[in-house]
Design a protein around this motif. Structure first.
Motif, PDB file in Angstrom:
ATOM      1  N   CYS A 241       0.865  -1.186   0.000  1.00  0.00           N
ATOM      2  CA  CYS A 241       0.000   0.000   0.000  1.00  0.00           C
ATOM      3  C   CYS A 241       0.899   1.232   0.000  1.00  0.00           C
ATOM      4  N   LEU A 242       0.600   2.166  -0.873  1.00  0.00           N
ATOM      5  CA  LEU A 242       1.411   3.390  -0.919  1.00  0.00           C
ATOM      6  C   LEU A 242       0.725   4.548  -0.186  1.00  0.00           C
ATOM      7  N   GLU A 243      -0.309   4.238   0.562  1.00  0.00           N
ATOM      8  CA  GLU A 243      -0.947   5.218   1.451  1.00  0.00           C
ATOM      9  C   GLU A 243      -1.491   6.434   0.721  1.00  0.00           C
ATOM     10  N   GLY A 245      -4.593   6.803  -0.109  1.00  0.00           N
ATOM     11  CA  GLY A 245      -5.944   7.097   0.364  1.00  0.00           C
ATOM     12  C   GLY A 245      -6.987   7.007  -0.735  1.00  0.00           C
ATOM     13  N   CYS A 247      -8.298   4.550  -2.279  1.00  0.00           N
ATOM     14  CA  CYS A 247      -9.318   3.513  -2.108  1.00  0.00           C
ATOM     15  C   CYS A 247     -10.509   4.019  -1.303  1.00  0.00           C
ATOM     16  N   ARG A 302      -9.330  -0.388   7.662  1.00  0.00           N
ATOM     17  CA  ARG A 302     -10.180  -0.222   6.488  1.00  0.00           C
ATOM     18  C   ARG A 302     -11.049  -1.460   6.310  1.00  0.00           C
ATOM     19  N   THR A 334      -3.415  -3.290  -3.224  1.00  0.00           N
ATOM     20  CA  THR A 334      -4.256  -3.851  -2.169  1.00  0.00           C
ATOM     21  C   THR A 334      -5.704  -3.396  -2.294  1.00  0.00           C
TER      22      THR A 334
HETATM   23  S1  SF4 Z   1      -5.689   2.937  -2.807  1.00  0.00           S
HETATM   24 FE1  SF4 Z   1      -5.729   2.455  -0.604  1.00  0.00          FE
HETATM   25  S2  SF4 Z   1      -4.764   0.438  -0.445  1.00  0.00           S
HETATM   26 FE2  SF4 Z   1      -4.187   1.311  -2.455  1.00  0.00          FE
HETATM   27  S3  SF4 Z   1      -2.232   2.369  -2.113  1.00  0.00           S
HETATM   28 FE3  SF4 Z   1      -3.851   3.883  -1.867  1.00  0.00          FE
HETATM   29  S4  SF4 Z   1      -4.277   3.852   0.377  1.00  0.00           S
HETATM   30 FE4  SF4 Z   1      -3.160   1.980  -0.089  1.00  0.00          FE
END
Ligand code: SF4
Ligand SMILES: Cc1cc2nc3c(=O)[nH]c(=O)nc-3n(C[C@H](O)[C@H](O)[C@H](O)COP(=O)(O)OP(=O)(O)OC[C@H]3O[C@@H](n4cnc5c(N)ncnc54)[C@H](O)[C@@H]3O)c2cc1C
Ligand code: SF4
Ligand code: FES
Lengths: 350, 657, 273
Positions: A241-243, A245, A247, A302, A334
């Motif tokens: 996860c690259l954080e 946000g 998702c 989450r 993810t």
């Molecule tokens: S979409 Fe969500 S799970 Fe994927 S990198 Fe961004 S924060 Fe992480």
């Protein structure tokens, strides 16, 4: 389906009906942006509305919960403050919503009604009518069928439309929906048994599209709710996860926010702004302590909110409508189906 | 822009990946961001910053009226007065025979940078023009272009995602260049072997096949290793020979456990054997000579192994900011003309004469650091320069001593606070123009909302300022300026007219980005030989006999957190605000095991001593820091000044107090 | 609450320095009818806003039995608290609330009550303590154990004197580090457990303070035979809305701002992050 809840309208009459609706409220519909991206946006003529389209990346959530949402206006004169709640009383009709997105709005309505109702949200939602267009051809990334969010809906819509060859099949799901037909009664007639049969067949065909594909929320839910997902698995997934946000920001059911005052002219507007539980600073405390310090902790959060039995019990649904947007926006890998599968299998390979 | 709402396609204003996004406005107020699903770089994905691209414009402390300083106080005034005042201050300085400098910016558009360069070389007739984040990028580019003239950047990210081996020199690319991190992640998901090389284990290291601790210094050893591998890998030895001739072949000291020779060999061999492989180089250090040498070594590896010629292989240097590359290509650099043309390039000069309508100063100017100690007047475009200087504090002092500081910015930055004249311009959400991404993608940025108050688009203000200084030609719009750019920079013109040009931009790849031969001499004369210094430090670090058993390394060359776009965003500034409140004196990081041995706990203060001086500073413990190393975040370089004395490394001793 | 997010304007009546970085404010709604209508329980909290800066949660430190004004005790730690400290009597702030569950006073009726507080943990208990003292005969024995880092860090110094002087409560105070002139106990809060006469079977215990203190005190109490359900504490999490909507304060499916901040130790132990 009660007979008087199933109607149909000739496809060539649609523009006239929609134009009529457009005189009563602002019409929000999928439109084609100048650069190939689809947007739900206000339309001034039914001609702008898309009828065959890949669902927009930004869900229509923002018409009920904008990314920056003014709540209270604050003025000061000579040290005395005056506050004025901001009311959004615009009437809007959202047409051609995809089933999953409509289901997302129902979820949001529930969480804003649950416990302490949020009047600012509910005032908006009262003023919105939701007209969905059933998905006769499910979109490639979607898995709505696993979330009971499509491809066709059974309830929750004000109107649900299904495109037949020459007519539009229209199901009335609420009084609000029925009122949308007022003044256009002559264009609609009760659906014929043949039309009903066609609609059923379309739904069956759409469901067949998914074959045996399921997202296995059930087994993931059992593990998540009882804490039976190995820490190492969370950790392994957290690494991917690259954080960003994305998702959560893009999710039709996510609604985390922060509150901030914005300077405007001689005062301020207190705004609610989208926030994400995937950001490290989301739970950061003034002391520097963070109860969810690692990526794995936030990812756990989450999925607990989205697929635990505890929340399922509270909200009556999983916090996922199967739209597949988190697959598209994820900076890492993810996304919902990938993580649910990993939890079910107990292993993660990136 | 009338009431209603709109989604306006533009480019993310933060890093150089060049992601496409829509800014959204309702009734002429920014409300949010939507990723562009069809954008060739981002394909619907944005990082945290991109998702908050509207915030600084909306929540930031904005400059909304021209300000003129009178008796130490900024007073609002009208445009005419402010511009005339600015022009008078500048002409007085010129009349007194002193010099003036101009700073372009990686946060400004190509058009704004082009006009800033015109202001310098055309109106003020000076070569003192530069931009803040140029040096580290230029060092990488210069290194790369020395041996790899045709480095194909255009689809670098897409290609990287399909490479089999990736060598990544980074600080924390997941933070600095997230879209590049995504491409690498995708490659790893497909089975690629990732080798991370950097001072500390990062998020990407957790996905890596190998992590090689890499600190400034040791470049000759690295180069030699690369050379010998490349030599074996190819029958054509010319590239390797060339490298051996240029750089002294040494071997890593056997005792060092930092860069293990065997591991380096494994990495390079994997790279050589891959059918497509990538080298991605981030500006991980402010030590420009080192960056340049290491980039040269990597480029020679790429050339020597013939990876570079393979379709789909990548050699990608990363600029820090959204338009660091564009600013350089527009000529915001003391050693070249727009289009990265040599100062002596007559054809380039005559093209500029045509579009600028004036003669130009084609002399070599001073770079930003030198400028600050030499010039009496400075024009700063959209930046807070001290944040990127060797010493922030010294930079602020220098700015406050100027006779005339003119700042064009959308935000009330600390530099704008010091200005004699502050000219409010539109933010990235309020400006039309183009920017050039790290891949060379020239993309349009589009205004979503009008600038607040009296603020005007940057190109308009730069035009007016030039006019006040006697330049006759003005422009009607940002497009108008872009047309001049197309004349001045032929590569941009051919990119725009190429068939591949789309609404999402076009690729303008300059032929062999101009290195800076003079800078090499100047830099290496000025700096200590970084490799010798570092190896000595490494040796003492390992031997532990000399009394300085730790190696203190300053990491990074730019940090987002103090930048206006981040600091003014409520969502993006939280971590940082909390960090600066909790650690007002800064900190250094050290390995947890080392700290245990010294009896130092997380957050305790320690005395750090080098041969140059000592400081007492909090220490934070971190598993991911290599033993015997201590790291100083770039943001805390001033706090470590007594120990580092403006170098990026020092051998130090640490004592608990 | 007519509108969940609209605060009511309130006026700071007075301020009192407790420690170098902590101050108690007395507040009154600007609209006196609103002030009269406002009802709360001890243990609930307010969302206070400094207009233009933002909002933050603070527990009500006064007792519902004393209605002239509301009191909050605020320690400076960041944006909102800095801005609050810059304000003084006559200045206006926003008040939203009461938020949270508060202490269950009825459940405490007839029991012996033990209060254990560390540092800035006394304010949430102070409202409850005054409430109990004002309705003294409904409750059994009242014992208060309070500790701070130094004598300077003790809050409500006048009231500690007052309580010391009463014969219907027992008060024990300690500091980690003495200062010149300090003649009282020196040592961490748990040493007070040795001094007080404890009756685990009949006592409800309320523990508030820094997390590390809470941890040690509760361990100690459990070893002495106090039941988990009868050890009550308050939790602190980052908050934004205070009304169960923003999701900042969740622990599992529990919302500290709605289901808490008051929890008994059994609930706390069973929480999953
Ligand atoms: S979409 Fe969500 S799970 Fe994927 S990198 Fe961004 S924060 Fe992480
Ligand atoms: C139920 C409850 C009761 C509290 N009672 C008191 C009290 O009586 N006296 C007192 O001094 N402090 C109390 N606090 C802590 C106080 O709320 C924080 O110190 C305060 O939020 C810090 O805000 P800031 O803007 O000054 O700090 P910043 O760090 O600048 O905070 C930014 C934002 O983060 C959030 N935040 C950060 N830390 C916390 C935290 N620990 N708790 C909640 N939100 C946080 C807030 O929303 C704040 O606006 C209480 C907290 C909670 C949850
Ligand atoms: S990766 Fe860079 S360009 Fe893309 S959204 Fe993030 S900061 Fe913006
Ligand atoms: S503070 Fe918003 S949900 Fe608890």
């Amino acid at each position: 389906m009660r007979p008087d809840d199933a109607l149909s309208i000739a496809r060539e009459d649609l523009p006239e009906w929609l134009a009529l609706l457009g005189t009563r409220a602002q019409m929000i519909a999928p439109t084609s942006g100048p650069h190939g991206d689809v947007f739900y946006s206000p339309v001034s003529s039914p001609d702008e509305i898309l009828w065959e389209f890949e669902n927009s990346l930004q869900p229509p959530k923002r018409f009920l919960l904008p990314q920056t949402d003014p709540l209270v206006k604050i003025h000061s004169d000579g040290g005395r403050f005056h506050l004025e709640p901001v009311c959004d009383d615009r009437r809007q009709i959202l047409v051609n919503l995809r089933s999953c997105d409509l289901k997302g709005l129902l979820y949001l309505e529930r969480v804003h009604t649950y416990d302490l109702p949020d009047p600012s949200y509910l005032r908006r939602s009262e003023n919105r009518s939701l007209v969905s267009l059933a998905c006769t051809e499910p979109c490639p990334p979607g898995f709505c069928i696993c979330c009971d969010a499509g491809p066709f809906l059974r309830h929750g819509f004000d109107l649900q439309m299904t495109m037949l060859s020459d007519r539009m099949f229209v199901e009335v799901g609420s009084d609000k929906g029925r009122s949308l037909l007022e003044g256009a009664e002559s264009m609609f007639r009760p659906a014929t048994p043949d039309e009903i049969a066609k609609r059923e067949a379309l739904e069956a065909a759409a469901r067949d599209h998914f074959k045996t594909e399921t997202c296995h929320f059930g087994s993931a839910m059992r593990r998540i709710s009882t804490g039976r997902v190995a820490e190492e698995l969370w950790e392994a997934m957290g690494d991917w996860c690259l954080e960003c946000g994305g998702c959560t920001l893009i999710c039709p059911t996510c609604y985390c926010f922060s509150v901030k005052d914005r300077r405007v002219d001689e005062g301020w507007v207190r705004c609610r702004t989208w926030d994400s539980c995937q950001y490290a600073a989301f739970t950061l405390e003034a002391s520097g302590h963070n109860p969810r310090p690692g990526r794995k902790d936030r990812m756990k959060r989450r999925f607990f909110h989205k697929v635990s039995a505890q929340y399922y019990q509270r909200d009556g649904d999983v916090g996922c409508v199967g739209c597949g947007r988190c697959i598209k926006v994820c900076m890492g890998t993810t996304n919902m189906p990938a993580v649910v599968e990993a939890i079910r299998k107990g292993e993660w390979h990136g | 822009m009338e009431a209603g709402e709109a989604n306006v396609l533009t480019v993310c204003p933060f890093c150089a990946c060049g992601c496409g996004l829509y800014l959204q406005q309702v009734d002429a107020v920014l409300t949010g961001v939507t990723p562009s699903e069809h954008h060739p770089v981002s394909r619907g994905r944005l990082c945290t910053r991109g998702w908050a691209a509207h915030e600084a414009s909306l929540w930031g402390h904005r400059l909304t009226r021209p300000l003129v300083r009178h008796g130490g106080i900024h007073e609002p005034t009208d445009w005419h007065t402010a511009l005339r005042h600015a022009a008078n201050l500048l002409t007085d300085i010129l009349a007194s025979g002193s010099s003036i400098g101009v700073l372009g910016s990686g946060r400004a558009t190509n058009e704004e940078n082009f006009l800033a360069v015109r202001l310098a070389r055309g109106a003020l007739r000076t070569g003192h023009v530069d931009s803040c984040t140029r040096a580290s990028y230029q060092a990488l580019l210069a290194g790369v272009s020395e041996s790899a003239s045709a480095c194909n950047l255009d689809s670098a990210l897409k290609d990287t995602a399909h490479c089999e081996v990736i060598l990544l020199l980074e600080g924390d690319i997941a933070d600095t260049h997230p879209q590049a991190a995504h491409a690498i992640m995708k490659a790893v998901q497909r089975g690629a072997r990732l080798v991370t090389m950097g001072p500390v284990k990062t998020r990407m290291s957790r996905l890596a096949w190998l992590h090689l601790p890499f600190v400034p210094g040791g470049e000759s050893a690295v180069a030699a290793k690369f050379a010998s591998v490349a030599e074996r890998a190819t029958s054509d030895n010319r590239a390797a020979d060339g490298m051996a001739a240029n750089l002294p072949v040494g071997s890593l000291p056997a005792s060092t456990h930092l860069i293990s020779s065997a591991q380096l060999q494994r990495a390079v061999e994997a790279y050589t054997r891959a059918s497509r492989a990538a080298i991605v180089l981030a500006p991980t250090s402010a030590a420009a000579p080192w960056l340049r040498a290491i980039a040269t070594a990597f480029a020679r590896l790429a050339a020597g192994t013939r990876q570079l010629q393979r379709p789909g292989s990548v050699l990608l240097p990363l600029p820090c900011r959204s338009n660091t590359r564009g600013a350089l290509e527009m000529g915001a650099a003391p050693h070249c003309l727009p289009g990265c043309r040599a100062l002596t390039d007559d054809a380039a000069r005559s093209r500029l004469l045509r579009v600028w309508g004036s003669e130009l100063a084609a002399e070599r100017g001073l770079d930003i650091e030198a400028m600050l100690s030499e010039v009496r007047g400075l024009i700063v475009l959209a930046d807070d320069p001290p944040l990127a200087l060797t010493s922030e504090e010294a930079g602020r002092r220098a700015l406050s001593k100027l006779e005339c500081l003119i700042v064009l910015d959308a935000f009330a930055t600390p530099t704008a606070e010091l200005s004699h004249v502050a000219l409010p311009i539109g933010s990235s959400a309020e400006t039309d123009g183009t920017v050039t991404s790290m891949e060379g993608r020239i993309q349009e940025v589009r205004a979503c909302t009008p600038p607040p108050g009296e603020a005007r688009p940057g190109w308009w203000v730069l035009n007016e300022l030039a006019a006040a200084l006697g330049m006759s030609k003005t422009h009607e719009s940002a497009q108008d300026v872009f047309h001049d750019i197309l004349v001045a920079v032929p590569e941009y013109a051919s990119a725009v007219s190429s068939e591949e040009s789309t609404p999402h931009g076009c690729l303008g790849v300059l032929p062999g980005i101009l290195g800076d031969p003079q800078a090499k001499v100047a830099e290496s004369a000025g700096a200590r030989d970084s490799s010798r210094e570092a190896l000595a430090a490494l040796r003492t670090a390992v031997d532990g006999t000399v009394g300085f058993p730790f190696l203190l390394v300053q990491v990074g060359s730019f940090e987002w957190e103090d930048d206006a776009l981040v600091a003014f965003s409520p969502t993006l500034s939280r971590d940082h605000r909390s960090r600066s409140r909790l650690w007002p004196d800064g900190y250094v990081q050290m390995n947890t095991g080392d700290a245990d041995r010294l009896g130092i706990r997380d957050g305790w203060r320690a005395r750090i001593t080098s041969d140059r001086g000592e400081v007492v500073i909090p220490v934070r413990l971190c598993e991911d820091v290599e033993p015997a190393m201590m790291l100083v975040p770039f943001a805390f370089r001033d706090q470590l000044e007594p120990v580092l004395k403006c170098e990026v490394m020092a051998a130090v001793n640490v004592e608990r107090i | 609450m007519a509108d969940l997010f609209s605060p009511s304007v309130s006026t700071i009546l007075s301020e009192r320095d407790e420690t170098p970085d902590t101050r108690t404010y007395q507040l009154r709604f600007r609209d006196s009818q609103e002030h009269e209508r406002f009802v709360f329980r001890p243990g609930q909290f307010l969302e206070l806003s400094v207009f233009g800066v933002g909002e933050a949660p603070f527990c009500l430190a006064s007792s519902p039995t004393r209605r002239q004004f509301l009191e909050v005790t605020v320690r400076r730690t960041g944006q909102v608290t800095d801005a609050l400290h810059a304000l003084g009597p006559g200045d206006e702030i926003g008040v939203r609330g009461p938020c949270g569950n508060g202490f269950d006073l009825a459940a405490a009726e007839g029991h012996d009550l033990l209060f254990i507080a560390g540092g800035i943990g006394l304010p949430p208990l102070r409202g409850l303590i005054w409430n109990i003292l004002d309705e003294r005969d409904r409750f059994g024995r009242v014992t208060i154990l309070y500790g701070a880092r130094t004598p300077t860090d003790l809050v409500y110094k006048d009231e500690l004197q007052l309580w010391q002087g009463r014969d219907d409560i027992e008060l024990f105070v300690t500091v980690d580090q003495a200062e010149p002139g300090w003649e009282g106990n020196v040592g961490m809060v748990p040493i007070l457990l040795e001094m007080a006469e404890l009756r685990p079977a009949s006592t409800l215990t309320y523990v508030c303070g820094p997390p590390i203190m809470i941890k040690f005190v509760i361990q100690d109490l459990l070893m002495r035979g106090f039941a988990e359900e009868r050890v009550i504490s308050t939790l602190e999490r980052t908050m934004q809305c205070g009304v169960g909507k923003c999701n900042h304060c969740c622990i599992g499916h529990l919302y500290v701002c709605r289901d808490g901040p008051v929890f008994n130790y059994r609930q706390i132990r069973e929480m999953v992050e």
